[in-house]
Design an enzyme around this catalytic site. Sequence first.
Site, PDB file in Angstrom:
ATOM      1  N   SER A 467       0.882  -1.307  -0.115  1.00 27.09           N
ATOM      2  CA  SER A 467       0.169   0.046  -0.118  1.00 27.09           C
ATOM      3  C   SER A 467       0.764   1.374  -0.084  1.00 27.09           C
ATOM      4  O   SER A 467       1.682   1.447  -1.058  1.00 27.09           O
ATOM      5  CB  SER A 467      -0.938  -0.097   1.148  1.00 27.09           C
ATOM      6  OG  SER A 467      -2.040   1.105   1.016  1.00 27.09           O
ATOM      7  N   LYS A 492      -0.251  -3.948  -3.577  1.00 27.06           N
ATOM      8  CA  LYS A 492      -1.540  -3.487  -2.947  1.00 27.06           C
ATOM      9  C   LYS A 492      -1.536  -1.865  -3.586  1.00 27.06           C
ATOM     10  O   LYS A 492      -1.197  -1.110  -2.946  1.00 27.06           O
ATOM     11  CB  LYS A 492      -1.427  -3.603  -1.593  1.00 27.06           C
ATOM     12  CG  LYS A 492      -3.256  -3.482  -1.109  1.00 27.06           C
ATOM     13  CD  LYS A 492      -3.612  -1.890  -0.817  1.00 27.06           C
ATOM     14  CE  LYS A 492      -5.141  -1.800  -0.267  1.00 27.06           C
ATOM     15  NZ  LYS A 492      -5.006  -0.483   0.248  1.00 27.06           N
TER      16      LYS A 492
END
Length: 564
Positions: A467, A492
């Site tokens: 992320s 991600k």
Amino acid sequence: MTRTSRCLPTPSKRSGEGLSALVRGGSRRPPRTTCVGRSGLGRLAVLVALVAAACASGCVIFPHGAYWPSYDEHLAAASSAEGGSAAAAPGGRPARRRTPAERASLQKAVTRRWSNDALAQSARDMDGRAGRWVYTDAARAVAWFYVDRVAYRDLVAAGIRSLRAALENATFRARFGEADDDTKRACFAEALEILHLKACAADPWFAFQAGEWLTVAMEKNRAMLGLPDGAVVAEFLFGAMDSLDPYSRYLTAEMLEAFRRQSKGAYAGIGAAVVLRGGRVVVSEVFEGGPAARAGLKPGDEIVAIEHDQVKGLSLTDVSRRLRGEPATKVRIRVRPGGRGEARTVVLERSVVRRPSVRRARLIDGEEGVGYLHLATFKSGTEKELRRAVRTLDARGAKALIVDLRGNPGGMLLEAIGAAGVFLPRGRVTQTRGRALGATWTYDVPLLAHHQWRGPLAVVIDRGTASAAEVLAAALGRRGRAVLVGQRTFGKGAAQVNVPISGGRGAVCVTVARVYDPDGECIEGQGVEPDRSVPPSSGPAETLRADPAVRAAVEALRAGSAEP
């Protein structure tokens, strides 16, 4: 046109009583629909403005909670996947036959959510009419804001599939004795099969259909089986969200509150992080000054029982939930030091624990002028912590710096943008692209950010780097500011916002955009490739110098690979 972002706080919510808390009072005066009329248009404008503001402020989150897979479970699932995604592509007709792996994944999701006592109780307490409003709002939010076009028809079909799977699930049937009658259950399953076929053939785009299909399913259930309305609503909700991607989730009020605490880096617990290793629950980190540290727990210790209950077979989410609780309450655990020998009993008094973003900031012993810091997460205040740590290392004589992003699950995007400004001069950091207003945005280094560290830089990454951590690693690597060492990252590259539903008591955490590196490559599903690959180590190193990835980073710095 490039727009320069500033570090603004990410909106977040939660408060906690389970599924019924979302609809309490809804049966008296449910929310008004937004399908037609001036009031509906007004509500649409508010929601569009909300998502635009959230996207613009960089609301990238990596959620944890009681009803979704933990970060570690998702890592394990990704590493053992049998090729391809387990979910149908959003917007596609979901009438195809499920593979054994997909059916097993669906059963695991059903078991996970109905293992929670609060959800089961709130499902029994739920009013069916109020539940319909919650479900309709959630479906509408997904159809409007999800990164790909999603048909109401497909959300309904996914919910029906999930309810059918629940009828076959032992945990679900143990919760609801109404499902134990084989004959009635078979009749209801057959009715759901017919509903599923009709839903797949229905017009995909009419909003009112979502609530109508749920109403029909509840009526069939009342006539044939007798499950609580809340159980039907919950499976329609969670099943629809599970069909999108691993990150889009329906959030109860309880989950929203937990996310709010998580984004601040504070919670009440024992002051230790745990991971699953080979089916064992192992302490991975002990926070200074917390209950676990005072009791002498150390990384590598194995937790074998909590309150006389063995932890073997529990998910990491369940273990974490049992270890956390209200401040000043006590929890009894059995711990095997170092994972070997006899276990000992430890009684810990929970307290408020604040997890720092920057950990182990120090000069590496025996490596002249090489500083090291572990950046563990991106939460409110991460940029300030990072700048303070870099300033301290600089004052101690650091001439080169290693930033360790291993195991960092991400967090707030704008904190990662701010962190990039510590190391980068002006220029692009990342870009997001999506359908909703404000979801497509270019993020540069903040205009007033101070370019603090200009020396050689290495960044250590691994499969657990995800992320917002991948955003930082990709920006530093692609712009030639740092050498990346370790393994390919998690991949991600999706940004979520929490869209409130049902009077603000709940929300859907919905993926509104995909994330791209400075070169325009999508991070989602691809990850970030290191410049120097280092195989994963078999266990934690005793010292930084003994860590293979850190040693490789030091060698890269010596070779001058990280020169700006």
